[in-house]
Design a protein around this motif. Structure first.
Motif, short mmCIF file in Angstrom:
data_model
loop_
_atom_site.label_atom_id
_atom_site.label_comp_id
_atom_site.label_asym_id
_atom_site.label_seq_id
_atom_site.Cartn_x
_atom_site.Cartn_y
_atom_site.Cartn_z
N HIS A 84 5.78 1.91 1.62
CA HIS A 84 7.04 1.18 1.45
C HIS A 84 7.18 0.56 0.06
CE1 HIS A 84 7.44 0.56 6.11
NE2 HIS A 84 7.21 1.81 5.77
N LEU A 85 6.69 1.25 -0.96
CA LEU A 85 6.88 0.76 -2.32
C LEU A 85 8.30 1.05 -2.78
CD1 LEU A 85 3.66 1.76 -4.32
CD2 LEU A 85 4.13 -0.35 -3.08
N SER A 86 8.75 0.28 -3.76
CA SER A 86 10.05 0.55 -4.37
C SER A 86 9.95 1.84 -5.18
CB SER A 86 10.46 -0.60 -5.29
OG SER A 86 9.58 -0.67 -6.41
N CYS A 87 11.07 2.38 -5.60
CA CYS A 87 11.07 3.63 -6.36
C CYS A 87 10.22 3.50 -7.64
CB CYS A 87 12.50 4.02 -6.74
SG CYS A 87 13.56 4.46 -5.35
N GLN A 88 10.45 2.42 -8.37
CA GLN A 88 9.73 2.24 -9.64
C GLN A 88 8.23 2.06 -9.41
OE1 GLN A 88 10.53 -1.33 -12.01
NE2 GLN A 88 10.58 -0.05 -13.83
N TYR A 91 -11.51 -5.21 -0.73
CA TYR A 91 -12.33 -6.11 0.09
C TYR A 91 -11.43 -7.02 0.93
CZ TYR A 91 -15.86 -9.58 1.35
OH TYR A 91 -16.69 -10.42 2.05
N LEU A 92 -10.34 -7.48 0.32
CA LEU A 92 -9.41 -8.34 1.05
C LEU A 92 -8.80 -7.61 2.24
CD1 LEU A 92 -7.85 -11.10 1.02
CD2 LEU A 92 -6.06 -9.90 -0.24
N LEU A 93 -8.37 -6.37 2.03
CA LEU A 93 -7.79 -5.59 3.11
C LEU A 93 -8.79 -5.40 4.25
CD1 LEU A 93 -5.95 -2.76 1.11
CD2 LEU A 93 -4.89 -4.66 2.32
N LEU A 94 -10.03 -5.13 3.88
CA LEU A 94 -11.06 -4.88 4.89
C LEU A 94 -11.43 -6.13 5.65
CD1 LEU A 94 -13.43 -2.58 2.78
CD2 LEU A 94 -11.90 -1.86 4.60
N MET A 95 -11.66 -7.22 4.92
CA MET A 95 -12.13 -8.44 5.56
C MET A 95 -11.08 -9.09 6.45
SD MET A 95 -15.28 -8.72 4.86
CE MET A 95 -15.25 -6.92 5.03
N LEU A 96 -9.80 -8.98 6.06
CA LEU A 96 -8.73 -9.56 6.87
C LEU A 96 -8.17 -8.55 7.87
CD1 LEU A 96 -6.72 -11.68 4.25
CD2 LEU A 96 -8.52 -12.42 5.83
N ASP A 97 -8.71 -7.33 7.83
CA ASP A 97 -8.26 -6.27 8.73
C ASP A 97 -6.73 -6.16 8.71
OD1 ASP A 97 -8.57 -4.19 10.50
OD2 ASP A 97 -8.59 -5.46 12.28
N VAL A 98 -6.21 -6.03 7.50
CA VAL A 98 -4.76 -6.02 7.28
C VAL A 98 -4.14 -4.74 7.84
CG1 VAL A 98 -2.95 -6.07 5.53
CG2 VAL A 98 -5.03 -7.42 5.22
N THR A 99 -3.02 -4.90 8.52
CA THR A 99 -2.30 -3.76 9.07
C THR A 99 -1.40 -3.15 7.99
OG1 THR A 99 -2.26 -4.77 11.27
CG2 THR A 99 -0.71 -2.99 10.86
N LEU A 100 -1.42 -1.84 7.89
CA LEU A 100 -0.58 -1.13 6.94
C LEU A 100 0.70 -0.64 7.64
CD1 LEU A 100 -3.33 1.00 5.17
CD2 LEU A 100 -2.36 -1.16 4.40
N PRO A 101 1.85 -0.63 6.95
CA PRO A 101 2.06 -1.12 5.60
C PRO A 101 1.89 -2.63 5.51
CG PRO A 101 4.16 -0.60 6.61
CD PRO A 101 3.11 -0.11 7.55
N VAL A 102 1.40 -3.07 4.37
CA VAL A 102 1.03 -4.46 4.18
C VAL A 102 2.25 -5.38 4.14
CG1 VAL A 102 -0.04 -6.07 2.55
CG2 VAL A 102 -1.08 -3.84 2.96
N TRP A 162 6.55 -6.59 -3.89
CA TRP A 162 5.70 -6.49 -5.08
C TRP A 162 5.48 -7.87 -5.70
CZ3 TRP A 162 3.02 -2.46 -7.23
CH2 TRP A 162 2.45 -2.70 -8.48
N THR A 163 6.54 -8.66 -5.80
CA THR A 163 6.43 -10.00 -6.36
C THR A 163 5.44 -10.84 -5.58
OG1 THR A 163 8.69 -9.98 -7.23
CG2 THR A 163 7.69 -12.14 -6.84
N LEU A 164 5.53 -10.80 -4.26
CA LEU A 164 4.63 -11.59 -3.42
C LEU A 164 3.19 -11.11 -3.58
CD1 LEU A 164 6.85 -11.77 -0.21
CD2 LEU A 164 6.32 -13.65 -1.76
N SER A 168 -0.68 -3.28 -6.70
CA SER A 168 -0.60 -1.84 -6.43
C SER A 168 -1.68 -1.40 -5.46
CB SER A 168 -0.70 -1.05 -7.75
OG SER A 168 -1.99 -1.17 -8.32
N GLU A 169 -2.89 -1.96 -5.58
CA GLU A 169 -3.98 -1.55 -4.70
C GLU A 169 -3.84 -2.12 -3.30
OE1 GLU A 169 -7.41 0.42 -3.50
OE2 GLU A 169 -6.14 0.69 -5.27
N VAL A 170 -3.32 -3.35 -3.19
CA VAL A 170 -3.12 -3.94 -1.88
C VAL A 170 -1.99 -3.24 -1.12
CG1 VAL A 170 -2.15 -5.99 -0.75
CG2 VAL A 170 -4.11 -6.22 -2.24
N LEU A 171 -0.91 -2.96 -1.81
CA LEU A 171 0.26 -2.36 -1.15
C LEU A 171 0.10 -0.86 -0.93
CD1 LEU A 171 3.16 -4.20 -3.02
CD2 LEU A 171 2.26 -4.69 -0.74
N ALA A 172 -0.61 -0.20 -1.83
CA ALA A 172 -0.78 1.26 -1.74
C ALA A 172 -2.21 1.62 -2.13
CB ALA A 172 0.23 1.98 -2.64
#
Length: 248
Positions: free
Chosen positions: A176-180, A22-33, A99-101, A143-147
């Motif tokens: 653009h996630l880290s390997c882990q 919902y956050l991604l949709l409402m703020l119309d976030v550009t990917l990669p986040v 990821w921390t942010l 994880s859901e916001v970034l990917a």
């Protein structure tokens, strides 16, 4: 005043995923986040560990000790009613900082410092078990916001490639996630493919419209095969190494 409830005994997986989408949709976030930009919508102040160290005449290692974390921390200023975020921008790789942010953003958006009496600063009585639940929810949110699952599964469906290896490559290259983080995201998406497919069928039109341009943007992955794709080969090697060293 909003009624507070106790911290749940187990993570609210579906709710957290819905909030992130919902956050991604409402703020119309550009990917990669860019989680730092997202945080600026919710946090009153954001500091790097280096900035805090300089302001307080401390070493960065001392700041890490204060937060009991090498990566970041969060607190809620009840006087100004603002969140304050601090993070260590010197850690590697860059994906770990992102990821921390996103993790700290999850704590904010999910109301972890406002909704529960155990986490109020005036009565901070969180048990290790309760803290684990909150951190699991924040990690799920990150994880859901970034990917986003809808994006990864949509791309895999386009390519007709539903392997963990392919989800890993998409998580690394597109999100653009880290390997882990990519390794565990790939395993999670792979294990939940049926439920994700059902969820996608129930998405409202505006939600599908949000992800469609990104799926089209990377539609070329559909024509890539393990035999012909250089980019996929490189991530396949990474995934193989992660599989050898990570605990599933």
């Amino acid at each position: 005043m909003k009624k507070m409830t106790d911290i749940p005994e187990s993570p609210r997986w579906n709710m957290v995923e819905d909030v992130a989408d919902y956050l991604l949709l409402m703020l119309d976030v550009t990917l990669p986040v860019n989680p730092l930009e997202l945080l600026q919508n919710f946090s009153g102040k954001i500091y790097t560990y280096q900035e805090l160290a300089e302001q307080c005449d401390m070493r960065i290692s001392d700041v890490c000790d204060e937060f009991d974390s090498d990566d970041g921390g969060l607190w809620y200023n009840t006087k100004t009613q603002e969140y304050v975020v601090a993070y260590n921008h010197l850690v590697c790789p860059e994906g770990r900082v992102r990821w921390t942010l996103a993790h700290e953003l999850g704590h904010i958006v999910l109301g972890h410092l406002e909704d529960f009496p155990q986490t109020r600063l005036s009565n901070f009585t969180v048990t290790p078990e309760e803290l684990k639940v909150l951190d699991q929810e924040a990690n799920k949110f990150a994880s859901e916001v970034l990917a986003p699952a809808a994006l990864l599964f949509g791309l895999a469906d386009k390519a007709q490639n539903y392997t963990e290896e392919f989800y890993y490559a998409l998580s690394r290259y597109v999100c653009h996630l880290s390997c882990q983080a990519a390794f565990y995201r790939a395993k999670s998406i792979s294990a939940r493919q049926s439920s994700i497919a059902r969820k996608l069928r129930r998405l409202p039109p505006y939600a599908k419209t949000y992800f469609s341009p990104y799926i089209d943007q990377y539609a070329w992955t559909a024509s890539q095969t393990a035999n012909s794709s250089t980019w996929l080969h490189s991530f396949s090697d990474e995934f193989s190494q992660m599989s050898k060293t990570s605990i599933s």
